[in-house]
Design a protein around this motif. Structure first.
Motif, PDB file in Angstrom:
ATOM      1  N   ALA A  40      53.056  16.534  18.781  1.00  0.00           N
ATOM      2  CA  ALA A  40      52.594  17.672  18.399  1.00  0.00           C
ATOM      3  C   ALA A  40      51.252  17.266  17.506  1.00  0.00           C
ATOM      4  O   ALA A  40      50.335  18.116  17.348  1.00  0.00           O
ATOM      5  CB  ALA A  40      53.212  18.717  17.668  1.00  0.00           C
ATOM      6  N   GLU A  41      51.148  16.058  16.970  1.00  0.00           N
ATOM      7  CA  GLU A  41      50.006  15.594  16.227  1.00  0.00           C
ATOM      8  C   GLU A  41      49.002  14.851  17.124  1.00  0.00           C
ATOM      9  O   GLU A  41      48.022  14.226  16.339  1.00  0.00           O
ATOM     10  CB  GLU A  41      50.574  14.837  15.198  1.00  0.00           C
ATOM     11  N   ARG A  42      49.357  14.750  18.205  1.00  0.00           N
ATOM     12  CA  ARG A  42      48.113  13.841  18.945  1.00  0.00           C
ATOM     13  C   ARG A  42      47.021  14.298  18.831  1.00  0.00           C
ATOM     14  O   ARG A  42      46.706  15.621  18.760  1.00  0.00           O
ATOM     15  CB  ARG A  42      48.765  13.725  20.374  1.00  0.00           C
ATOM     16  N   HIS A  43      45.952  13.617  18.540  1.00  0.00           N
ATOM     17  CA  HIS A  43      44.461  13.954  18.433  1.00  0.00           C
ATOM     18  C   HIS A  43      43.639  13.586  19.590  1.00  0.00           C
ATOM     19  O   HIS A  43      43.661  12.704  20.193  1.00  0.00           O
ATOM     20  CB  HIS A  43      43.846  13.044  17.168  1.00  0.00           C
ATOM     21  N   ILE A  44      42.942  14.741  20.206  1.00  0.00           N
ATOM     22  CA  ILE A  44      42.056  14.577  21.213  1.00  0.00           C
ATOM     23  C   ILE A  44      40.508  14.921  20.543  1.00  0.00           C
ATOM     24  O   ILE A  44      40.376  15.891  20.314  1.00  0.00           O
ATOM     25  CB  ILE A  44      42.385  15.485  22.203  1.00  0.00           C
ATOM     26  N   SER A  45      39.641  13.910  20.531  1.00  0.00           N
ATOM     27  CA  SER A  45      38.398  14.248  20.072  1.00  0.00           C
ATOM     28  C   SER A  45      37.637  15.040  21.129  1.00  0.00           C
ATOM     29  O   SER A  45      38.003  15.149  22.189  1.00  0.00           O
ATOM     30  CB  SER A  45      37.746  12.702  19.866  1.00  0.00           C
ATOM     31  N   ARG A 102      42.043  -0.757  32.215  1.00  0.00           N
ATOM     32  CA  ARG A 102      41.000  -1.686  33.195  1.00  0.00           C
ATOM     33  C   ARG A 102      39.827  -0.876  33.231  1.00  0.00           C
ATOM     34  O   ARG A 102      38.809  -1.368  33.610  1.00  0.00           O
ATOM     35  CB  ARG A 102      41.539  -1.969  34.305  1.00  0.00           C
ATOM     36  N   VAL A 103      39.794   0.277  32.621  1.00  0.00           N
ATOM     37  CA  VAL A 103      38.576   1.221  32.769  1.00  0.00           C
ATOM     38  C   VAL A 103      38.483   2.146  31.357  1.00  0.00           C
ATOM     39  O   VAL A 103      39.848   2.317  31.133  1.00  0.00           O
ATOM     40  CB  VAL A 103      38.417   2.102  33.962  1.00  0.00           C
ATOM     41  N   THR A 104      37.382   2.662  31.142  1.00  0.00           N
ATOM     42  CA  THR A 104      37.435   3.394  29.931  1.00  0.00           C
ATOM     43  C   THR A 104      38.328   4.480  29.864  1.00  0.00           C
ATOM     44  O   THR A 104      38.554   5.314  30.720  1.00  0.00           O
ATOM     45  CB  THR A 104      35.869   3.873  29.532  1.00  0.00           C
ATOM     46  N   ASN A 105      39.054   4.525  28.576  1.00  0.00           N
ATOM     47  CA  ASN A 105      40.094   5.647  28.480  1.00  0.00           C
ATOM     48  C   ASN A 105      41.594   5.876  29.318  1.00  0.00           C
ATOM     49  O   ASN A 105      42.144   6.721  29.028  1.00  0.00           O
ATOM     50  CB  ASN A 105      39.175   7.167  28.696  1.00  0.00           C
ATOM     51  N   ALA A 106      41.592   4.963  30.039  1.00  0.00           N
ATOM     52  CA  ALA A 106      42.878   4.810  30.808  1.00  0.00           C
ATOM     53  C   ALA A 106      44.065   5.003  30.058  1.00  0.00           C
ATOM     54  O   ALA A 106      44.830   5.713  30.137  1.00  0.00           O
ATOM     55  CB  ALA A 106      42.705   3.869  31.864  1.00  0.00           C
ATOM     56  N   SER A 107      44.251   3.901  29.009  1.00  0.00           N
ATOM     57  CA  SER A 107      45.337   3.858  28.187  1.00  0.00           C
ATOM     58  C   SER A 107      45.544   5.350  27.279  1.00  0.00           C
ATOM     59  O   SER A 107      46.738   5.674  27.201  1.00  0.00           O
ATOM     60  CB  SER A 107      45.480   2.603  27.412  1.00  0.00           C
ATOM     61  N   LYS A 108      44.300   5.796  26.766  1.00  0.00           N
ATOM     62  CA  LYS A 108      44.511   6.933  26.226  1.00  0.00           C
ATOM     63  C   LYS A 108      44.870   8.122  27.088  1.00  0.00           C
ATOM     64  O   LYS A 108      45.780   8.876  26.486  1.00  0.00           O
ATOM     65  CB  LYS A 108      42.867   7.148  25.732  1.00  0.00           C
ATOM     66  N   ASP A 113      57.643   5.781  18.931  1.00  0.00           N
ATOM     67  CA  ASP A 113      57.465   4.731  18.064  1.00  0.00           C
ATOM     68  C   ASP A 113      56.428   3.659  18.379  1.00  0.00           C
ATOM     69  O   ASP A 113      56.351   3.377  19.630  1.00  0.00           O
ATOM     70  CB  ASP A 113      58.961   3.991  18.009  1.00  0.00           C
ATOM     71  N   CYS A 114      55.257   3.506  17.638  1.00  0.00           N
ATOM     72  CA  CYS A 114      54.197   2.813  17.750  1.00  0.00           C
ATOM     73  C   CYS A 114      54.379   1.367  17.249  1.00  0.00           C
ATOM     74  O   CYS A 114      53.290   0.627  17.296  1.00  0.00           O
ATOM     75  CB  CYS A 114      52.845   3.413  17.812  1.00  0.00           C
ATOM     76  N   GLN A 115      55.375   1.204  16.578  1.00  0.00           N
ATOM     77  CA  GLN A 115      55.666  -0.225  15.855  1.00  0.00           C
ATOM     78  C   GLN A 115      54.833  -0.325  14.616  1.00  0.00           C
ATOM     79  O   GLN A 115      55.047  -0.329  13.424  1.00  0.00           O
ATOM     80  CB  GLN A 115      55.666  -1.310  17.032  1.00  0.00           C
ATOM     81  N   VAL A 116      53.589  -0.817  15.054  1.00  0.00           N
ATOM     82  CA  VAL A 116      52.519  -1.359  13.956  1.00  0.00           C
ATOM     83  C   VAL A 116      51.413  -0.726  14.110  1.00  0.00           C
ATOM     84  O   VAL A 116      50.687  -0.548  15.262  1.00  0.00           O
ATOM     85  CB  VAL A 116      52.359  -2.613  13.886  1.00  0.00           C
ATOM     86  N   LEU A 117      50.732   0.085  13.135  1.00  0.00           N
ATOM     87  CA  LEU A 117      49.562   0.898  13.468  1.00  0.00           C
ATOM     88  C   LEU A 117      48.235   0.035  13.724  1.00  0.00           C
ATOM     89  O   LEU A 117      48.069  -1.019  13.014  1.00  0.00           O
ATOM     90  CB  LEU A 117      49.252   1.747  12.064  1.00  0.00           C
ATOM     91  N   ASN A 118      47.566   0.413  14.526  1.00  0.00           N
ATOM     92  CA  ASN A 118      46.329  -0.069  14.894  1.00  0.00           C
ATOM     93  C   ASN A 118      45.060   0.791  15.071  1.00  0.00           C
ATOM     94  O   ASN A 118      45.302   2.198  15.131  1.00  0.00           O
ATOM     95  CB  ASN A 118      46.341  -1.237  16.133  1.00  0.00           C
ATOM     96  N   ALA A 119      43.905   0.644  15.158  1.00  0.00           N
ATOM     97  CA  ALA A 119      42.861   1.550  15.266  1.00  0.00           C
ATOM     98  C   ALA A 119      42.854   2.374  16.496  1.00  0.00           C
ATOM     99  O   ALA A 119      42.628   3.685  16.341  1.00  0.00           O
ATOM    100  CB  ALA A 119      41.389   0.661  15.410  1.00  0.00           C
ATOM    101  N   HIS A 120      43.312   1.747  17.640  1.00  0.00           N
ATOM    102  CA  HIS A 120      43.569   2.622  18.991  1.00  0.00           C
ATOM    103  C   HIS A 120      44.692   3.750  18.871  1.00  0.00           C
ATOM    104  O   HIS A 120      44.303   5.065  18.884  1.00  0.00           O
ATOM    105  CB  HIS A 120      43.755   1.700  20.096  1.00  0.00           C
ATOM    106  N   THR A 121      45.891   3.437  18.072  1.00  0.00           N
ATOM    107  CA  THR A 121      46.885   4.469  18.145  1.00  0.00           C
ATOM    108  C   THR A 121      46.345   5.633  17.104  1.00  0.00           C
ATOM    109  O   THR A 121      46.800   6.478  17.042  1.00  0.00           O
ATOM    110  CB  THR A 121      48.173   3.807  18.027  1.00  0.00           C
ATOM    111  N   ALA A 122      45.895   4.722  15.884  1.00  0.00           N
ATOM    112  CA  ALA A 122      45.402   5.763  14.900  1.00  0.00           C
ATOM    113  C   ALA A 122      44.549   7.016  15.452  1.00  0.00           C
ATOM    114  O   ALA A 122      44.619   7.846  14.801  1.00  0.00           O
ATOM    115  CB  ALA A 122      44.822   5.035  13.766  1.00  0.00           C
ATOM    116  N   SER A 123      43.760   6.490  16.185  1.00  0.00           N
ATOM    117  CA  SER A 123      42.452   7.353  16.654  1.00  0.00           C
ATOM    118  C   SER A 123      43.125   8.459  17.537  1.00  0.00           C
ATOM    119  O   SER A 123      42.451   9.447  17.653  1.00  0.00           O
ATOM    120  CB  SER A 123      41.386   6.659  17.563  1.00  0.00           C
ATOM    121  N   LEU A 124      44.271   8.336  17.961  1.00  0.00           N
ATOM    122  CA  LEU A 124      45.234   9.062  18.654  1.00  0.00           C
ATOM    123  C   LEU A 124      46.056  10.056  18.097  1.00  0.00           C
ATOM    124  O   LEU A 124      46.750  10.886  18.575  1.00  0.00           O
ATOM    125  CB  LEU A 124      45.734   8.514  19.886  1.00  0.00           C
ATOM    126  N   GLY A 125      46.015   9.783  16.695  1.00  0.00           N
ATOM    127  CA  GLY A 125      47.014  10.799  15.980  1.00  0.00           C
ATOM    128  C   GLY A 125      48.336  10.011  15.228  1.00  0.00           C
ATOM    129  O   GLY A 125      49.147  10.666  14.646  1.00  0.00           O
TER     130      GLY A 125
END
Length: 234
Positions: free
Chosen positions: A70-75, A161-167, A186-198
């Motif tokens: 519910a907290e996922r962030h979509i820019s 392999r292309v922009t935004n695919a993992s997002k 569970d994302c285990q350890v926070l990184n910039a990519h997962t933080a940007s998604l919420g």
């Protein structure tokens, strides 16, 4: 606190609360990647992470990175990207290809060696590990995989392999998972990519409490059936 050497004759783990502070979360060494041991680890908030060819290391960091669907962030820019709908997203269509692609990151190094790939593919065949695939035409361009624990999903790795695919993989999975009653990723350890998604950090104690509760809430089998995940409506 000390690192515990696991017995080859038992899949028991020490309490995650006994993990080291430095390096953060290191709990135990040794054992194997058999399905019973892996499942015992995930049930206790523990996961393996180590370099191929070395002894298996088991971790439970504090704090823990998590994403509440519910907290996922979509820019705004990502919303514009989603409106174009360039991808087709599937669930459990090609687990082997996803985990192999996650291992192909030579610039960063990888812990997903052949032994790890075989172990998680076995968990997938047993119905515990799942993958999300992102397709552009017929090419696999992104995805993620992890291990289900009832209404909690332990995310392991993702690739693009292309922009935004993992997002797109993670956001589509959030919607699908939540629709079936899933509550926490569970994302285990926070990184910039997962933080940007919420994603955000919570204490290990809070994570373990939620894990204990959520793993007792199995989701409907239809949640994990091989299927196409409908595109995001924004």
């Amino acid at each position: 606190m000390r690192i515990v050497k696991l017995s080859p004759h038992s899949v028991a783990f020490p309490s995650a609360e006994g993990a080291l502070r430095d390096p953060n979360g290191l709990l135990a060494i040794g054992g194997d990647l058999s399905a019973p041991r892996l499942l015992a680890a995930y049930q206790r908030g523990i996961f393996p992470w180590y370099s191929p060819g070395e002894a298996i290391l088991w971790w439970s960091p504090d704090p823990r990175a998590v994403l509440y669907p519910a907290e996922r962030h979509i820019s705004r820019s990502f919303k514009r990207f989603l409106r174009a709908n360039p991808f087709r997203i599937t669930l459990n269509h090609d687990f082997a290809a996803v985990i192999a692609a996650c291992a192909e990151r030579p610039q960063d190094g990888t812990w997903i060696g052949p032994e790890v790939q075989r172990a998680y593919l076995h968990l997938h065949r047993l119905g515990y590990a799942h993958s999300v695939e992102v397709w552009q035409d017929d090419a696999l361009v992104g995805g993620m995989y992890g291990v289900a624990q009832g209404a909690l999903f332990c995310g392991e790795s993702m690739f693009s392999r292309v922009t935004n695919a993992s997002k797109c993989a993670l956001m589509a999975f959030c919607r699908h998972f939540a629709a079936f009653g899933g509550e926490l990723i569970d994302c285990q350890v926070l990184n910039a990519h997962t933080a940007s998604l919420g994603a955000r950090e919570i204490s290990r104690r809070s994570f373990l409490q939620q894990l204990s509760e959520l793993q007792r809430r199995p989701l409907a089998a239809e949640c994990w059936a091989a299927q196409v995940i409908p595109p995001q409506q924004v």
